[in-house]
Motif scaffolding. Structure first.
Motif, mmCIF file in Angstrom:
data_model
loop_
_atom_site.group_PDB
_atom_site.id
_atom_site.type_symbol
_atom_site.label_atom_id
_atom_site.label_comp_id
_atom_site.label_asym_id
_atom_site.label_seq_id
_atom_site.Cartn_x
_atom_site.Cartn_y
_atom_site.Cartn_z
ATOM 1 N N GLN A 186 -14.819 8.214 -25.818
ATOM 2 C CA GLN A 186 -15.327 7.590 -27.295
ATOM 3 C C GLN A 186 -16.853 7.267 -27.383
ATOM 4 O O GLN A 186 -17.598 7.395 -28.344
ATOM 5 N N VAL A 187 -17.388 7.032 -26.126
ATOM 6 C CA VAL A 187 -18.870 6.685 -26.243
ATOM 7 C C VAL A 187 -19.465 8.428 -26.025
ATOM 8 O O VAL A 187 -20.482 8.352 -27.209
ATOM 9 N N HIS A 188 -18.826 9.502 -25.550
ATOM 10 C CA HIS A 188 -19.577 10.844 -25.927
ATOM 11 C C HIS A 188 -19.520 11.075 -27.365
ATOM 12 O O HIS A 188 -20.381 11.444 -27.963
ATOM 13 N N PHE A 189 -18.444 10.552 -28.233
ATOM 14 C CA PHE A 189 -18.264 10.896 -29.539
ATOM 15 C C PHE A 189 -19.307 10.036 -30.223
ATOM 16 O O PHE A 189 -19.900 10.683 -31.304
ATOM 17 N N ALA A 231 -16.980 14.898 -25.245
ATOM 18 C CA ALA A 231 -15.798 13.890 -25.893
ATOM 19 C C ALA A 231 -14.580 14.473 -25.723
ATOM 20 O O ALA A 231 -13.452 13.805 -25.400
ATOM 21 N N VAL A 232 -14.291 15.601 -26.541
ATOM 22 C CA VAL A 232 -13.205 16.514 -26.437
ATOM 23 C C VAL A 232 -12.666 16.655 -24.933
ATOM 24 O O VAL A 232 -11.294 16.375 -24.721
ATOM 25 N N GLY A 233 -13.284 16.828 -23.915
ATOM 26 C CA GLY A 233 -12.912 17.301 -22.399
ATOM 27 C C GLY A 233 -12.162 15.687 -21.964
ATOM 28 O O GLY A 233 -11.165 15.746 -21.347
ATOM 29 N N ASP A 234 -12.925 14.654 -22.301
ATOM 30 C CA ASP A 234 -12.481 13.247 -21.629
ATOM 31 C C ASP A 234 -11.185 12.814 -22.357
ATOM 32 O O ASP A 234 -10.324 12.145 -21.866
ATOM 33 N N LEU A 235 -11.162 12.982 -23.829
ATOM 34 C CA LEU A 235 -10.032 12.632 -24.359
ATOM 35 C C LEU A 235 -8.883 13.381 -24.100
ATOM 36 O O LEU A 235 -7.746 12.723 -23.753
ATOM 37 N N GLU A 236 -8.960 14.457 -23.925
ATOM 38 C CA GLU A 236 -7.713 15.366 -23.306
ATOM 39 C C GLU A 236 -7.390 14.911 -21.950
ATOM 40 O O GLU A 236 -6.390 14.829 -21.524
ATOM 41 N N VAL A 276 -3.096 6.926 -29.652
ATOM 42 C CA VAL A 276 -4.328 5.905 -30.075
ATOM 43 C C VAL A 276 -5.522 6.937 -30.074
ATOM 44 O O VAL A 276 -6.338 6.563 -31.034
ATOM 45 N N LEU A 277 -5.637 7.956 -29.498
ATOM 46 C CA LEU A 277 -6.700 8.926 -29.650
ATOM 47 C C LEU A 277 -6.638 9.947 -30.287
ATOM 48 O O LEU A 277 -7.609 10.796 -30.574
ATOM 49 N N THR A 278 -5.434 10.137 -31.122
ATOM 50 C CA THR A 278 -5.370 11.301 -31.918
ATOM 51 C C THR A 278 -6.556 11.636 -32.898
ATOM 52 O O THR A 278 -7.115 12.770 -33.063
ATOM 53 N N ASP A 279 -6.617 10.680 -33.883
ATOM 54 C CA ASP A 279 -7.801 10.669 -34.789
ATOM 55 C C ASP A 279 -9.039 11.087 -34.308
ATOM 56 O O ASP A 279 -9.692 12.016 -34.690
ATOM 57 N N VAL A 280 -9.548 10.406 -33.087
ATOM 58 C CA VAL A 280 -10.948 10.776 -32.676
ATOM 59 C C VAL A 280 -10.921 11.999 -32.119
ATOM 60 O O VAL A 280 -11.998 12.778 -32.142
ATOM 61 N N LEU A 281 -9.965 12.585 -31.167
ATOM 62 C CA LEU A 281 -9.721 13.668 -30.702
ATOM 63 C C LEU A 281 -9.929 14.721 -31.796
ATOM 64 O O LEU A 281 -10.656 15.758 -31.421
ATOM 65 N N GLU A 282 -9.247 14.752 -32.980
ATOM 66 C CA GLU A 282 -9.170 15.671 -33.786
ATOM 67 C C GLU A 282 -10.428 15.724 -34.528
ATOM 68 O O GLU A 282 -11.145 17.017 -34.828
ATOM 69 N N ARG A 335 -15.661 18.802 -34.961
ATOM 70 C CA ARG A 335 -17.294 18.794 -34.916
ATOM 71 C C ARG A 335 -18.138 19.530 -33.932
ATOM 72 O O ARG A 335 -18.789 20.313 -33.768
ATOM 73 N N ALA A 336 -17.007 19.762 -32.684
ATOM 74 C CA ALA A 336 -17.422 20.674 -31.629
ATOM 75 C C ALA A 336 -17.542 22.133 -31.971
ATOM 76 O O ALA A 336 -18.071 22.940 -31.557
ATOM 77 N N ALA A 337 -16.605 22.469 -32.874
ATOM 78 C CA ALA A 337 -16.203 23.793 -33.300
ATOM 79 C C ALA A 337 -17.350 24.315 -34.275
ATOM 80 O O ALA A 337 -17.382 25.522 -34.644
ATOM 81 N N LYS A 338 -18.071 23.379 -34.966
ATOM 82 C CA LYS A 338 -19.070 24.006 -35.780
ATOM 83 C C LYS A 338 -20.362 24.485 -34.957
ATOM 84 O O LYS A 338 -20.863 23.931 -33.935
#
Length: 304
Positions: free
Chosen positions: A262-265, A273-278, A290-296, A301-304
């Motif tokens: 969440q800090v990375h985000f 962020a994706v790596g840490d949350l996964e 708990v993390l679904t929304d921020v992970l999505e 955003r990482a895909a852009k």
């Protein structure tokens, strides 16, 4: 499933006292554990200052002790409520652990019960358990030195709950700080640091965390709490460093991965962020809802 204590199923409990096949006995015990895991877990976190993972371990150890002793077999309605029995047994179990200064390892998984707790949408029982913990701890203050710190932790969590629900929690954080005022060991110093951080006194909180880590530099929880406090204060670079240290100490600490993600985000470091949350979800699937929304959002955003 609610986190409050469910209605006692005396038919199940009384059946344990009768002759049963091993399979039938196992079915009854599995159901009881499934029903009572969520409220016991919440009560563990309110009654005794513990992290999420440690509270899960203690909950499992508690049920294991009851099962090993056959404690459910002799229960009858005439002896009082099952809720009262569980809470008394749990409090005594935790006090015995503290006095023995022993932490036992994870003994066996209750996967279904864990999932039931993770899916619980009702926050009210958490507040109720904090209040119950305060009531239970009050008479122990003079007899058990650590009880005051435990009550401080219950008051801290009560304050957090109120804050999350848009209410002024200042009084409860102040009461928690008073209970932790005599902090001298690393654990209590760190808990006082968390309280002071929520009161917005970040310099004092940082001093508590620094002193706690001087006494116990390898404590993963102190590094993690320090990182969370820094994140909430907007010091994201320091927060990331502290959470990274927590992960270095214990790479399987799911909460540290979740917090650093969440800090990375917040720093727009979306791939990290994706790596840490996964990784957090991989280590502890209970984090997924708990993390679904921020992970999505991080993935998009990482895909852009």
């Amino acid at each position: 499933m609610s986190a409050s204590f469910p209605q006692t199923e005396w038919s199940q409990l009384l059946a344990l006292g009768a002759e049963q096949t091993d399979d039938r006995r196992k079915q009854i015990l599995d159901r009881l554990v499934h029903l009572y895991w969520p409220p016991v877990y919440h009560y563990v976190r309110a009654l005794r200052p513990r992290s999420r993972d440690e509270a899960e371990d203690v909950t499992q150890q508690f049920f294991t002790t009851l099962l090993d002793r056959g404690s459910f077999d002799s229960l009858v309605p005439e002896r009082g409520s099952f809720r009262g029995f569980l809470k008394t047994a749990l409090r005594n179990f935790i006090i015995s652990q503290e006095r023995a200064a022993a932490v036992r390892p994870r003994l066996f998984p209750f996967d279904q019960a864990e999932l039931a707790w993770a899916a619980s949408p009702d926050p009210d029982p958490e507040l109720d358990d904090c209040q119950a913990a305060e009531r239970d701890l009050d008479p122990l203050i003079n007899d058990l030195p650590r009880a005051r710190a435990w009550r401080g932790n219950a008051r801290f969590h009560r304050g957090v709950w109120l804050s999350l629900h848009g209410q002024d929690a200042t009084r409860w954080f102040q009461l928690a700080e008073a209970d932790l005022s005599g902090a001298s060991d690393a654990d209590t110093l760190a808990r006082r640091g968390r309280v002071r951080a929520h009161l917005g006194r970040h310099d004092e909180a940082e001093a508590d965390f620094e002193e706690a880590l001087r006494k116990d530099p390898g404590n993963v929880w102190i590094w993690m709490w320090r990182g969370i406090a820094q994140r909430n204060a907007g010091a994201l670079k320091a927060a990331r460093a502290h959470l990274t240290r927590a992960i270095e100490i214990n790479p399987e600490q799911a909460e540290a991965w979740a917090e650093r993600g969440q800090v990375h985000f917040a720093q727009s470091r979306y791939r990290e962020a994706v790596g840490d949350l996964e990784t957090a979800i991989q280590h502890n699937p209970a984090w997924q809802p708990v993390l679904t929304d921020v992970l999505e959002q991080a993935r998009a955003r990482a895909a852009k």
